[in-house]
Design a protein around this motif. Structure first.
Motif, mmCIF file in Angstrom:
data_model
loop_
_atom_site.group_PDB
_atom_site.id
_atom_site.type_symbol
_atom_site.label_atom_id
_atom_site.label_comp_id
_atom_site.label_asym_id
_atom_site.label_seq_id
_atom_site.Cartn_x
_atom_site.Cartn_y
_atom_site.Cartn_z
ATOM 1 N N GLY B 119 0.804 -1.228 0.000
ATOM 2 C CA GLY B 119 0.000 0.000 0.000
ATOM 3 C C GLY B 119 0.830 1.268 0.000
ATOM 4 N N THR B 120 2.110 1.167 -0.369
ATOM 5 C CA THR B 120 2.940 2.373 -0.357
ATOM 6 C C THR B 120 3.200 2.932 -1.752
ATOM 7 N N ALA B 122 0.890 3.791 -4.132
ATOM 8 C CA ALA B 122 -0.041 4.871 -4.473
ATOM 9 C C ALA B 122 0.315 6.158 -3.736
ATOM 10 N N THR B 123 0.878 6.030 -2.533
ATOM 11 C CA THR B 123 1.237 7.246 -1.805
ATOM 12 C C THR B 123 2.372 7.992 -2.507
ATOM 13 N N LEU B 124 3.180 7.277 -3.294
ATOM 14 C CA LEU B 124 4.188 7.969 -4.104
ATOM 15 C C LEU B 124 3.571 8.505 -5.390
ATOM 16 N N GLN B 125 2.627 7.721 -5.939
ATOM 17 C CA GLN B 125 2.030 8.126 -7.221
ATOM 18 C C GLN B 125 1.218 9.414 -7.117
ATOM 19 N N VAL B 126 0.596 9.656 -5.954
ATOM 20 C CA VAL B 126 -0.206 10.888 -5.839
ATOM 21 C C VAL B 126 0.661 12.117 -5.658
ATOM 22 N N THR B 127 1.937 11.928 -5.316
ATOM 23 C CA THR B 127 2.792 13.100 -5.146
ATOM 24 C C THR B 127 3.195 13.640 -6.507
#
Lengths: 306, 384
Positions: B119-120, B122-127
């Protein structure tokens, strides 16, 4: 409301193979207000938020995030959106502070400013004491708070919070509510998804109900003109019901308690009812709204669907 | 991190729109952010340190054993000061490459699907990182991790070089080619980790691909020998007919035409080229005399000459007559048949080029998979 602020979604659809996760959603969330996104499990809330966050492409429909289209202007939309996912994955071996400085760097904030921002946010979500602990020692609620801080790193105009309160202790829930209200007061657009309705009651200004991937209702929480149920209890229930039979609004007995439920429109009507009861010599022990506004609206919708 | 004062485009809290950046936008800042994040996580896992120590000990052990074995062998022959460095060197290089091909897929084949499962991703993709920055940052991190293993083996390569018999320049080309090969394998692993949802699946596919270019293609080359061998009329510089070999006069040589099986390895040599061992061996400077290869025992040089002869293939007329020694004199020293020259028949640029294309394909696939907003999801994956 400015035409390009906030979140506007129209006719949004998205399916995964044969599953229509989001079938037809219309949603408007205004800047300076907290909008609740309410729906049962599997109603498409998370899929909708993924589309709003610019991660997933809608099959149809249009979305505007602070005026930018996440499909064609994805980068601009991403720069204005803060997204807190429901399943919170974290880089376990990094400390809380490093998680935030990494995210700050990913948002192209220079290192010194990123470090300052990280300290500020750790303070804000009460994680300063754990700032230099690796993220895997944090509890679920603490991770949740770190996730919220992560969504705020780049000071976004639009905040998308997916089940932000799950796993939080009561103190943290209150903090979350205060924080969300403060962010809205600063002019940000906040969209909160949840199915814990009592907590949204105190937080949200507007509510959008979705069910099976469709928008089924939109309403304002602060709307006082809407009739809602109030719970009335007296020391002598018989005398109370006798009085209501004689002269009062329609009521029904509470199925699992000593009180009665009356449908009233607005606070003035409640005050009037209380005064008339006391004048008639009835000992009223409590009069309060039965359940939250959102809970009642939600249950009413469920009722209609059956 | 904290001493870093590099000025980059800062966040725009006042609502100024930052410039649009596309899928392939790259910046040093973005690459470094992802690479530092990945390396930090790797360095903090004890597993990785253990692997590095085990590696060091294994390569050390192999070097020690081969050195010991060849010292004893050459010690058995008094007066023999033949350098055995070439043998030890080629064994150590081969072993390092072999282990590297085993380790590199493990380092990269979980980079994307592992993050997705945790789950990590997507947290990079939204940046504001572009997909290319995420992929290349991850590639850089896994490559650097693989290079750490290579660096740990350099002392042993130098030790083998001290044994003599190998050009010092060979160390440079060998290390460079080993590094590039590890990078290619990392990139292939990254590509598979973007396609397949399970990390074990992408690891298996990466091993299969590496196994394909290392083993399957050379086997195919071998199996194609009958298909590439044809019976042809060939001009041969041959011993005169009726010569019995019991006469005291040397035979006269003359041109004859024979029906001979000719192996056209020049048609299939390219099957050998992508093999990492071939690339590493062929890129070293050509040294020594091909006649002495078997005595020196430098297997890398043997491989180098082997693939170059394979690429040269059929050269036309053959010489069956010259070079016989009779009564201490070489008869017919001058042959009309040109000796085969392999110096310009380079194989490694083709192999390296093919391997780099494979790696580039892995990167392109991964970047396309990380494009946001996502239109299609791979089977069985979630965005977040």
């Amino acid at each position: 409301m400015t035409p390009d602020g906030g979140i506007r979604a129209q006719g949004v659809r998205r399916s995964f193979g044969p599953v229509h996760a989001v079938a037809d959603v219309d949603l408007v969330a205004a800047p300076g207000r907290v909008t609740a996104l309410i729906g049962p499990n599997g109603s498409g809330k998370t899929t909708l938020l993924l589309m709003l966050a610019g991660l997933l492409k809608p099959d149809a429909g249009t979305i505007r995030i602070a005026g930018a289209d996440p499909v064609t202007q994805n980068y601009v939309a991403r720069s204005r959106t803060g997204w807190m996912p429901d399943v919170f994955g974290t880089w376990d071996s990094l400390t809380a502070r490093e998680v935030l400085t990494t995210v700050a760097a990913a948002y192209r904030i220079d290192a010194a400013a990123g470090l300052a921002r990280a300290s500020e946010l750790l303070e804000l979500v009460h994680l300063s004491e754990l700032a230099d602990q690796p993220a895997h020692v944090l509890s679920r609620g603490q991770k949740q708070r770190l996730g919220l801080a992560r969504a705020l790193v780049h000071d976004p105009d639009v905040l998308l919070l997916d089940e932000p309160a799950s796993g939080l202790d009561p103190r943290s829930r209150v903090d979350l509510r205060v924080l969300v209200r403060r962010l809205a007061a600063e002019g940000k657009t906040v969209l909160v998804s949840s199915h814990v309705l009592t907590e949204l009651d105190e937080m949200a200004d507007d509510a959008v109900f979705i069910s099976r991937g469709r928008t089924v209702a939109t309403q304002s929480v602060a709307d006082g003109d809407r009739p809602r149920e109030w719970r009335l209890t007296g020391l002598d229930p018989e005398a109370l019901t006798a009085r209501l039979d004689e002269d009062g609004p329609a009521y029904r007995k509470e199925p699992d308690g000593p009180g009665v439920l009356v449908e009233l429109t607005g606070d003035a009507a409640a005050a009037a009812l209380l005064r008339s009861a006391i004048e008639a010599g009835i000992d009223v022990s409590s009069l309060a709204p039965a359940g939250g506004v959102l809970e009642q609206a939600y249950l009413a919708l469920e009722e209609e669907r059956r | 991190m904290s001493v870093d004062v590099e000025v980059v485009e800062s966040a725009q809290p006042d609502g100024v729109v930052p410039g649009e950046r596309g899928t392939w936008s790259l910046s040093w800042h973005g690459l470094r952010t992802v690479a530092v994040l990945e390396l930090r996580q790797r360095v903090r896992s004890t597993r990785w340190k253990t692997a590095l120590i085990v590696w060091f000990l294994m390569v050390g052990l192999i070097t020690l054993l081969t050195t010991g074995a060849f010292s004893i062998l050459s010690g058995d022959q008094p007066g023999s000061d033949e350098p055995f460095g070439g043998t030890v060197y080629s064994i150590v290089v081969g072993f390092v490459l072999f282990l590297g091909l085993l380790v590199a897929p493990a380092l990269s084949s979980g980079a994307i699907n592992g993050d997705r499962n945790a789950g990590t991703l997507a947290t990079l993709q939204v940046t504001l990182l572009s997909p290319a920055e995420i992929v290349l940052g991850k590639l850089a991190a896994s490559w650097i991790a693989a290079l750490a293993f290579l660096v740990a083996s350099i002392p042993f390569l130098v030790w083998a070089l001290v044994g003599g018999g190998v050009n010092w320049l060979a160390l440079l080309t060998t290390v460079l080619m080993l590094a590039l090969m590890l990078g290619v394998v990392c990139a292939i692993g990254l590509g598979f980790s973007a396609i397949v949802s399970k990390t074990s699946g992408s690891a298996v596919l990466t091993y299969l691909t590496v196994g394909g270019i290392t083993a399957v293609l050379p086997i195919l080359f071998g199996l194609l020998v009958p298909a590439t061998t044809t019976t042809e009329s060939v001009r041969v510089w041959d011993v005169e007919p009726g010569y019995t070999w019991e006469e005291t006069t040397a035979p006269e040589c003359e041109w004859q035409t024979h029906e001979v099986d000719v192996w056209h390895s020049e048609r299939t040599w390219w099957l050998l080229a992508p093999n990492p061992f071939v690339v590493v061996a062929d890129a070293q400077p050509l040294n020594g005399d091909p006649e002495q290869l078997s005595e020196e025992g430098n297997m890398l040089a043997v491989l180098q000459y082997g693939v170059r002869y394979a690429r040269t293939g059929d050269t036309g007329p053959q010489d069956w007559c010259s070079g016989y020694v009779m009564d201490g004199n070489t008869i017919q020293p001058d042959s009309p048949v040109e000796p085969v020259k392999v110096s310009d028949q380079l194989v490694w640029p083709w192999g390296l080029g093919f391997d780099l294309l494979l790696g580039a394909a892995g990167v392109v696939v991964a970047v396309n998979r990380l494009r946001v907003p996502t239109a299609e999801l791979p089977q069985g994956t979630r965005v977040a």
